[in-house]
Design an enzyme around this catalytic site. Structure first.
Site, mmCIF file in Angstrom:
data_model
loop_
_atom_site.group_PDB
_atom_site.id
_atom_site.type_symbol
_atom_site.label_atom_id
_atom_site.label_comp_id
_atom_site.label_asym_id
_atom_site.label_seq_id
_atom_site.Cartn_x
_atom_site.Cartn_y
_atom_site.Cartn_z
ATOM 1 N NE ARG A 34 -2.487 0.134 3.668
ATOM 2 C CZ ARG A 34 -3.555 0.651 4.481
ATOM 3 N NH1 ARG A 34 -4.671 0.626 4.221
ATOM 4 N NH2 ARG A 34 -3.036 1.377 5.426
ATOM 5 C CB THR A 53 -2.438 7.108 -2.809
ATOM 6 O OG1 THR A 53 -1.701 5.760 -2.815
ATOM 7 C CG2 THR A 53 -1.683 8.157 -3.215
ATOM 8 C CG ASP A 88 2.808 -2.308 8.310
ATOM 9 O OD1 ASP A 88 2.968 -3.421 8.121
ATOM 10 O OD2 ASP A 88 2.840 -1.587 7.815
ATOM 11 C CG ASP A 96 6.462 -2.372 9.097
ATOM 12 O OD1 ASP A 96 7.221 -3.038 8.344
ATOM 13 O OD2 ASP A 96 6.144 -1.376 9.155
HETATM 14 C C1 PRP Z 1 -0.718 -4.883 4.291
HETATM 15 C C2 PRP Z 1 -1.588 -6.012 4.510
HETATM 16 C C3 PRP Z 1 -2.587 -6.269 3.286
HETATM 17 C C4 PRP Z 1 -2.710 -4.642 3.133
HETATM 18 C C5 PRP Z 1 -4.226 -4.344 3.528
HETATM 19 O O1 PRP Z 1 0.408 -4.872 3.557
HETATM 20 O O2 PRP Z 1 -0.779 -7.202 4.581
HETATM 21 O O3 PRP Z 1 -1.808 -6.602 2.248
HETATM 22 O O4 PRP Z 1 -1.926 -3.898 3.867
HETATM 23 O O5 PRP Z 1 -4.592 -3.006 3.269
HETATM 24 P P1 PRP Z 1 -5.727 -2.728 2.197
HETATM 25 O O6 PRP Z 1 -6.916 -3.709 2.448
HETATM 26 O O7 PRP Z 1 -6.015 -1.355 2.560
HETATM 27 O O8 PRP Z 1 -5.258 -2.931 0.869
HETATM 28 P P2 PRP Z 1 1.107 -3.672 3.038
HETATM 29 O O9 PRP Z 1 0.973 -2.915 2.117
HETATM 30 O O10 PRP Z 1 1.550 -3.121 4.443
HETATM 31 O O11 PRP Z 1 2.329 -4.370 2.517
HETATM 32 P P3 PRP Z 1 3.544 -5.384 3.436
HETATM 33 O O12 PRP Z 1 2.792 -6.847 3.631
HETATM 34 O O13 PRP Z 1 4.642 -5.531 2.414
HETATM 35 O O14 PRP Z 1 3.901 -4.857 4.809
HETATM 36 N N1 URA Z 2 -2.402 -2.946 6.923
HETATM 37 C C1 URA Z 2 -2.055 -3.272 8.001
HETATM 38 O O1 URA Z 2 -1.004 -3.790 8.042
HETATM 39 N N2 URA Z 2 -2.464 -3.024 9.068
HETATM 40 C C2 URA Z 2 -3.681 -2.358 8.857
HETATM 41 O O2 URA Z 2 -4.269 -2.030 9.881
HETATM 42 C C3 URA Z 2 -4.133 -1.667 7.707
HETATM 43 C C4 URA Z 2 -3.381 -2.248 6.476
#
Ligand code: PRP
Ligand code: URA
Length: 208
Positions: free
Chosen positions: A103, A107, A199, A202
């Site tokens: 994400r 945005t 997150d 993370d």
């Molecule tokens: C997080 C999570 C989802 C997404 C959910 O990933 O693991 O993939 O956000 O958010 P959304 O429903 O609003 O799209 P992130 O983008 O933080 O990436 P990562 O897994 O690489 O940390």
């Molecule tokens: N992605 C995450 O990892 N946590 C949230 O709360 C939303 C999106």
């Protein structure tokens, strides 16, 4: 309209509470994600179709059952990776596809960076895994890719979902059932789930 299954088994509820705790260290967080995915995977595969399968026991022949359609598990990178081993433990014959999305922090829109799916994904029952369903943007985009490759039977397994993400998924993919461990209250201004767990990627990989 797709169904939303909230899997509020006491063990799942107990483990999700530990997962939410900001003081849960990375190692324990990773173990909990694996344990929750295992429990959820068992419930989320409850309705898989079976076909007859002849088997010869040491005593006699009989007609048993086997899973009708092979399975593919598709984690949304990165955080979805934490749920793959659990599914592979209960369905060792599954193939694994990967979809890389993150994400954009400004945005909250998903940005694609990788997509590699089993060549026969169109013939498989697909289980998409990601711990978080927040706005729904990532899951919707991932399932768009999977459908472009011809897959028809898809289900989404997430640990925590927000109502906004569920609504977005149901609009975009009304044929995809959602299996979650908890349905939380809302998103905050930064599009994080409230109360959520922060997150997931993370916390899983220690990149805080
Ligand atoms: C997080 C999570 C989802 C997404 C959910 O990933 O693991 O993939 O956000 O958010 P959304 O429903 O609003 O799209 P992130 O983008 O933080 O990436 P990562 O897994 O690489 O940390
Ligand atoms: N992605 C995450 O990892 N946590 C949230 O709360 C939303 C999106």
């Amino acid at each position: 309209m797709s169904k939303v299954h909230v899997m509020d088994h006491p063990l799942i509820v107990h483990k999700i509470t530990k997962l939410r705790d900001k003081d849960t260290p990375v190692k324990e967080f990773r173990e909990l994600v694996n344990e929750i995915a295992l429990l959820m995977g068992y419930e989320a595969t409850r309705d898989l179709k079976l076909v007859d399968k002849e088997v010869e026991t040491p005593i006699t022949k009989m007609v048993g059952k086997e899973i009708a359609k092979p399975i593919a598990v598709v984690p949304i990178l990165r955080a979805g990776l934490g749920m793959v081993d659990a599914i592979m433990n209960i369905v060792p014959s599954a193939k694994v596809g990967h979809i890389g999305l993150y994400r954009d922090h400004e945005t909250a829109q998903p940005v694609e960076y990788y997509c590699k799916l089993p060549v026969d994904v169109d013939k498989r029952e697909v289980i998409v895994v990601d711990p978080m369903l927040a706005t729904g943007g990532s899951s919707v985009a991932a399932i768009d890719f999977i459908k472009q490759r011809g897959a028809k039977d898809i289900r989404l397994m997430c640990i925590i979902a927000a109502p906004e993400g569920v609504e977005c998924m149901q609009k975009a993919h009304p044929d995809v059932d959602i299996y979650c461990g908890a349905l939380d209250e809302k998103l905050n201004e930064a599009k994080y789930i409230v109360p959520g767990l922060g997150d997931a990627g993370d916390r899983l990989f220690g990149t805080l």
